[in-house]
Design a protein around this motif. Sequence first.
Motif, PDB file in Angstrom:
ATOM      1  N   TRP A 115       0.839  -1.198   0.000  1.00  0.00           N
ATOM      2  CA  TRP A 115       0.000   0.000   0.000  1.00  0.00           C
ATOM      3  C   TRP A 115       0.872   1.245   0.000  1.00  0.00           C
ATOM      4  CZ3 TRP A 115      -4.033   1.776  -1.828  1.00  0.00           C
ATOM      5  CH2 TRP A 115      -4.801   2.799  -1.275  1.00  0.00           C
ATOM      6  N   SER A 116       1.219   1.720  -1.191  1.00  0.00           N
ATOM      7  CA  SER A 116       2.141   2.847  -1.336  1.00  0.00           C
ATOM      8  C   SER A 116       1.389   4.177  -1.386  1.00  0.00           C
ATOM      9  CB  SER A 116       2.965   2.676  -2.614  1.00  0.00           C
ATOM     10  OG  SER A 116       2.208   3.048  -3.748  1.00  0.00           O
ATOM     11  N   ALA A 117       2.152   5.247  -1.410  1.00  0.00           N
ATOM     12  CA  ALA A 117       1.567   6.597  -1.489  1.00  0.00           C
ATOM     13  C   ALA A 117       0.812   6.814  -2.800  1.00  0.00           C
ATOM     14  CB  ALA A 117       2.664   7.641  -1.342  1.00  0.00           C
ATOM     15  N   ALA A 118       1.093   5.985  -3.816  1.00  0.00           N
ATOM     16  CA  ALA A 118       0.446   6.137  -5.114  1.00  0.00           C
ATOM     17  C   ALA A 118      -0.613   5.068  -5.375  1.00  0.00           C
ATOM     18  CB  ALA A 118       1.496   6.099  -6.223  1.00  0.00           C
ATOM     19  N   GLY A 119      -0.776   4.121  -4.474  1.00  0.00           N
ATOM     20  CA  GLY A 119      -1.732   3.035  -4.669  1.00  0.00           C
ATOM     21  C   GLY A 119      -1.093   1.701  -4.327  1.00  0.00           C
ATOM     22  N   VAL A 120      -1.683   0.631  -4.821  1.00  0.00           N
ATOM     23  CA  VAL A 120      -1.149  -0.705  -4.547  1.00  0.00           C
ATOM     24  C   VAL A 120       0.057  -0.936  -5.462  1.00  0.00           C
ATOM     25  CG1 VAL A 120      -1.654  -3.176  -4.426  1.00  0.00           C
ATOM     26  CG2 VAL A 120      -3.452  -1.516  -3.877  1.00  0.00           C
ATOM     27  N   SER A 121       1.215  -1.122  -4.831  1.00  0.00           N
ATOM     28  CA  SER A 121       2.469  -1.288  -5.565  1.00  0.00           C
ATOM     29  C   SER A 121       2.500  -2.619  -6.320  1.00  0.00           C
ATOM     30  CB  SER A 121       3.644  -1.236  -4.577  1.00  0.00           C
ATOM     31  OG  SER A 121       4.865  -1.462  -5.233  1.00  0.00           O
ATOM     32  N   ALA A 122       3.160  -2.628  -7.453  1.00  0.00           N
ATOM     33  CA  ALA A 122       3.305  -3.856  -8.236  1.00  0.00           C
ATOM     34  C   ALA A 122       4.206  -4.860  -7.527  1.00  0.00           C
ATOM     35  CB  ALA A 122       3.868  -3.543  -9.621  1.00  0.00           C
ATOM     36  N   VAL A 123       5.091  -4.379  -6.673  1.00  0.00           N
ATOM     37  CA  VAL A 123       6.005  -5.239  -5.922  1.00  0.00           C
ATOM     38  C   VAL A 123       5.974  -4.816  -4.462  1.00  0.00           C
ATOM     39  CG1 VAL A 123       8.428  -5.923  -5.616  1.00  0.00           C
ATOM     40  CG2 VAL A 123       7.497  -5.660  -7.914  1.00  0.00           C
ATOM     41  N   ASP A 124       5.962  -5.791  -3.581  1.00  0.00           N
ATOM     42  CA  ASP A 124       6.024  -5.546  -2.140  1.00  0.00           C
ATOM     43  C   ASP A 124       7.263  -4.698  -1.854  1.00  0.00           C
ATOM     44  OD1 ASP A 124       6.765  -5.860   0.615  1.00  0.00           O
ATOM     45  OD2 ASP A 124       5.622  -7.711   0.726  1.00  0.00           O
ATOM     46  N   MET A 125       7.052  -3.545  -1.232  1.00  0.00           N
ATOM     47  CA  MET A 125       8.151  -2.606  -0.998  1.00  0.00           C
ATOM     48  C   MET A 125       9.168  -3.124   0.015  1.00  0.00           C
ATOM     49  SD  MET A 125       5.926   0.934  -1.152  1.00  0.00           S
ATOM     50  CE  MET A 125       4.639   0.322  -0.054  1.00  0.00           C
ATOM     51  N   SER A 126       8.842  -4.201   0.724  1.00  0.00           N
ATOM     52  CA  SER A 126       9.805  -4.796   1.650  1.00  0.00           C
ATOM     53  C   SER A 126      10.612  -5.923   1.006  1.00  0.00           C
ATOM     54  CB  SER A 126       9.084  -5.338   2.898  1.00  0.00           C
ATOM     55  OG  SER A 126       8.317  -6.488   2.588  1.00  0.00           O
ATOM     56  N   ALA A 127      10.300  -6.266  -0.248  1.00  0.00           N
ATOM     57  CA  ALA A 127      11.026  -7.336  -0.951  1.00  0.00           C
ATOM     58  C   ALA A 127      12.438  -6.873  -1.295  1.00  0.00           C
ATOM     59  CB  ALA A 127      10.284  -7.742  -2.223  1.00  0.00           C
ATOM     60  N   SER A 128      13.369  -7.790  -1.250  1.00  0.00           N
ATOM     61  CA  SER A 128      14.766  -7.448  -1.558  1.00  0.00           C
ATOM     62  C   SER A 128      14.942  -6.983  -2.996  1.00  0.00           C
ATOM     63  CB  SER A 128      15.676  -8.655  -1.290  1.00  0.00           C
ATOM     64  OG  SER A 128      15.345  -9.725  -2.165  1.00  0.00           O
ATOM     65  N   TYR A 129      14.036  -7.365  -3.877  1.00  0.00           N
ATOM     66  CA  TYR A 129      14.148  -7.019  -5.299  1.00  0.00           C
ATOM     67  C   TYR A 129      13.261  -5.829  -5.680  1.00  0.00           C
ATOM     68  CZ  TYR A 129      10.329 -10.374  -4.859  1.00  0.00           C
ATOM     69  OH  TYR A 129       9.218 -11.041  -4.425  1.00  0.00           O
ATOM     70  N   TYR A 130      12.712  -5.130  -4.697  1.00  0.00           N
ATOM     71  CA  TYR A 130      11.918  -3.930  -4.952  1.00  0.00           C
ATOM     72  C   TYR A 130      12.838  -2.775  -5.331  1.00  0.00           C
ATOM     73  CZ  TYR A 130       9.287   0.321  -4.000  1.00  0.00           C
ATOM     74  OH  TYR A 130       8.709   1.561  -4.109  1.00  0.00           O
ATOM     75  N   PHE A 131      12.456  -2.048  -6.366  1.00  0.00           N
ATOM     76  CA  PHE A 131      13.135  -0.820  -6.765  1.00  0.00           C
ATOM     77  C   PHE A 131      12.066   0.227  -6.999  1.00  0.00           C
ATOM     78  CE2 PHE A 131      15.938  -4.210  -8.219  1.00  0.00           C
ATOM     79  CZ  PHE A 131      17.130  -3.829  -7.631  1.00  0.00           C
ATOM     80  N   ASP A 132      12.331   1.450  -6.625  1.00  0.00           N
ATOM     81  CA  ASP A 132      11.319   2.488  -6.797  1.00  0.00           C
ATOM     82  C   ASP A 132      11.380   3.181  -8.151  1.00  0.00           C
ATOM     83  OD1 ASP A 132      13.555   4.048  -6.498  1.00  0.00           O
ATOM     84  OD2 ASP A 132      12.856   5.085  -4.706  1.00  0.00           O
ATOM     85  N   ASP A 133      12.224   2.676  -9.055  1.00  0.00           N
ATOM     86  CA  ASP A 133      12.328   3.319 -10.362  1.00  0.00           C
ATOM     87  C   ASP A 133      12.294   2.325 -11.517  1.00  0.00           C
ATOM     88  OD1 ASP A 133      14.783   2.145 -10.042  1.00  0.00           O
ATOM     89  OD2 ASP A 133      15.945   3.923 -10.547  1.00  0.00           O
ATOM     90  N   GLY A 134      11.733   1.153 -11.311  1.00  0.00           N
ATOM     91  CA  GLY A 134      11.709   0.143 -12.362  1.00  0.00           C
ATOM     92  C   GLY A 134      10.417   0.136 -13.145  1.00  0.00           C
ATOM     93  N   TYR A 135      10.441  -0.566 -14.258  1.00  0.00           N
ATOM     94  CA  TYR A 135       9.249  -0.695 -15.089  1.00  0.00           C
ATOM     95  C   TYR A 135       8.175  -1.473 -14.351  1.00  0.00           C
ATOM     96  CZ  TYR A 135       6.255  -2.511 -18.813  1.00  0.00           C
ATOM     97  OH  TYR A 135       5.178  -2.856 -19.568  1.00  0.00           O
TER      98      TYR A 135
END
Length: 178
Positions: A115-135
């Motif tokens: 649950w991000s500031a912009a809506g439901v994120s495509a990737v869990d923001m706590s995942a090791s492979y999360y990036f805030d600038d990816g496709y």
Amino acid sequence: QYSCPCLSTSQIIRAGKIMKMVADSLGRYDDIKVYDEDIEYSTKALNDLAWDEESGYFGYTEYDENGNVTGIMRTDDGENFNKGMDGIYPIVAGAVDGERKKRLLEHIKNPKEMWSAAGVSAVDMSASYYFDDGYWNGNVWMSHQWFIWKTMLDMGEADFAFEIAKRALDMWKKETDF
């Protein structure tokens, strides 16, 4: 190695449910049985083969060259490589119940996870492979916001559905004003 994504199987279930409604409205009752069998088979496969109890997400099911399930796709460190939109999509398909459904909902609503500031994120923001600038890794896909919004309404989560819609519309306004 081969893999099967949960999102595809979940969309097969959703399409089967839509086709079932069409068959019913057209009076093609024999077709409903076929769709029911496909829905049941796909739902069972997701729940029997793709659920990852450790992470509370569904995972990419991996197969060997003979079609035998070898496990869930994981990072080198053993983390489920499907923590995000694909891993929660069985809830959108209506293919999960009980404790699993509750756990997926907790991931979706958690501001430290999906649950991000912009809506439901495509990737869990706590995942090791999360990036805030990816496709895919880290973006909010607006088309999926609609599916999750509709799912929340169907599940009786009207307040959260409202929050999804409001966040999406606020984000749209902010971007168009910019």
